[in-house]
Scaffold this active site. Structure first.
Site, PDB file in Angstrom:
ATOM      1  N   LEU A 137       3.483   7.640  11.477  1.00 39.36           N
ATOM      2  CA  LEU A 137       3.044   8.270  10.704  1.00 39.36           C
ATOM      3  C   LEU A 137       4.381   8.617  10.142  1.00 39.36           C
ATOM      4  CD1 LEU A 137       0.671  11.271  10.743  1.00 39.36           C
ATOM      5  CD2 LEU A 137       0.237   9.150   9.550  1.00 39.36           C
ATOM      6  N   ASP A 138       5.120   8.272   8.751  1.00 38.01           N
ATOM      7  CA  ASP A 138       6.216   8.830   8.094  1.00 38.01           C
ATOM      8  C   ASP A 138       6.496  10.148   8.252  1.00 38.01           C
ATOM      9  OD1 ASP A 138       6.489   6.013   7.235  1.00 38.01           O
ATOM     10  OD2 ASP A 138       5.659   6.647   5.589  1.00 38.01           O
ATOM     11  N   LYS A 139       8.589  10.065   8.591  1.00 37.23           N
ATOM     12  CA  LYS A 139       8.817  11.651   8.762  1.00 37.23           C
ATOM     13  C   LYS A 139       7.876  12.831   8.251  1.00 37.23           C
ATOM     14  CE  LYS A 139      12.425  14.729   8.183  1.00 37.23           C
ATOM     15  NZ  LYS A 139      14.246  14.511   7.850  1.00 37.23           N
ATOM     16  N   ARG A 236       2.277   4.480  -0.060  1.00 34.39           N
ATOM     17  CA  ARG A 236       3.517   4.919  -0.845  1.00 34.39           C
ATOM     18  C   ARG A 236       3.200   3.564  -2.416  1.00 34.39           C
ATOM     19  NH1 ARG A 236       7.458   6.734   2.501  1.00 34.39           N
ATOM     20  NH2 ARG A 236       8.574   7.491   0.942  1.00 34.39           N
TER      21      ARG A 236
END
Length: 319
Positions: A137-139, A236
């Site tokens: 997962l992205d930060k 996104r």
């Protein structure tokens, strides 16, 4: 201490023309391309039982067999970082990752990551590639992740991800009012001018996102997305491509848009929202040992709940 790794994959026809090391990096996604290249050169990764060179082309249908010794990865230090453990047994670990936690060490984040936390929580993960991390997962994306605690579990989970049989659902808050849900099937690759970004790109990798409307507001939408593929920044990029970028997205969000006539509290929250409003809410996979399908759900975190409350109040105020 070391472990013997044995794995094999069949090269799909779609990879015809790729270099062997490129195809291997796709098929054995747990390992870096450099590591795989070293194994190819050492004869630990063979093509139809025969040693080959990293630059050799594949044509589809070949059997890649990997037999290698894995040393414990001592490059990363265990760190006592709290983890929200949703489920754990001898083979898998499911966590609810908070926003702000980087998954894997990199040049800008050498420590303080989920990987460091995992090594502290379960020291035996030092013997599993990437401390058992099989997807990321992205930060600044919160929510559910599964981690493999054994090589067998890791192989199984990677195969499930490649077969698109792992179910992953996300909640998001986007800018703009969606009229209806749908499916976006659009390949994603590097942005042609900005190498730090991803973009819908005809030469990219296949990417499929299903999305539906949960709740509409005056100028925003609560969206639920289901992934078939797991490309970098997929939700996104896809929602931004549809012109419904995520609230708070610093990369794909574009210029800040505030709802006309909205209250100052809502406008302040939208200006200051600290991250992309994206949360991995549901995760389902087949347990590598038992064969049982496990399903997990993680409630929305406080920051997204607050945002939704403010958006609902905005609707009520102007009725």
């Amino acid at each position: 201490m070391s472990q013997t790794l044995e794995a094999q994959q069949r090269v799909p026809d779609a990879m015809a023309g790729l270099r062997l090391d490129q195809a291997a990096a796709e098929l054995f996604a747990d390992f870096s391309r450099e590591r795989l290249k070293g194994w190819i050169k050492a004869g630990a990764l063979t093509v139809d039982g025969t040693p080959a060179r990293p630059r050799d082309k594949v044509y589809g249908g070949e059997r890649l067999q990997l037999q290698a010794e894995l040393e414990d990865d001592a490059r990363f230090e265990p760190e006592a970082i709290p983890l929200d453990v949703v489920f754990e047994d001898d083979e898998v670990l499911v966590i609810d990752k908070p926003a702000g936690l980087v998954v894997h060490p990199a040049a800008g984040n050498p420590d303080g990551t989920l990987l460091n936390a995992l090594l502290h929580h379960c020291p035996a993960l030092a013997a599993v590639p990437r401390a058992g991390i099989v997807h990321r997962l992205d930060k600044d994306t919160s929510g559910l992740m599964v981690v493999a605690k054994t090589l067998m579990a890791q192989t199984s989970l990677v195969e499930q991800l490649q077969a698109r049989s792992v179910s992953r659902e996300y909640d998001a808050v986007s800018v703009g009012v969606m009229t209806a849900g749908g499916t976006l099937d659009a390949p994603i690759g590097r942005h042609p001018r900005d190498r730090k970004r991803q973009a819908v790109n005809a030469s990219g990798k296949p990417a499929v996102t299903h999305y539906r409307v949960v709740e509409r507001f005056r100028a925003h939408t609560h969206v639920r997305c289901r992934l078939e593929t797991g490309r970098t920044h997929q939700i996104r990029v896809h929602l931004a491509h549809l012109r419904y970028p995520l609230v708070g997205d610093p990369v794909y969000g574009g210029r800040l848009k505030l709802p006309r006539g909205g209250g100052e509290a809502l406008k302040a929250l939208l200006r200051e929202f600290p991250r992309q409003a994206l949360h991995a809410r549901k995760l389902a996979f087949v347990h590598p040992g038992s064969g049982e399908t496990l399903t997990f759900r993680a409630p929305l975190p406080d920051d997204i709940l607050l945002l939704l409350d403010y958006l609902r109040d905005d609707v009520e105020t102007l009725r």
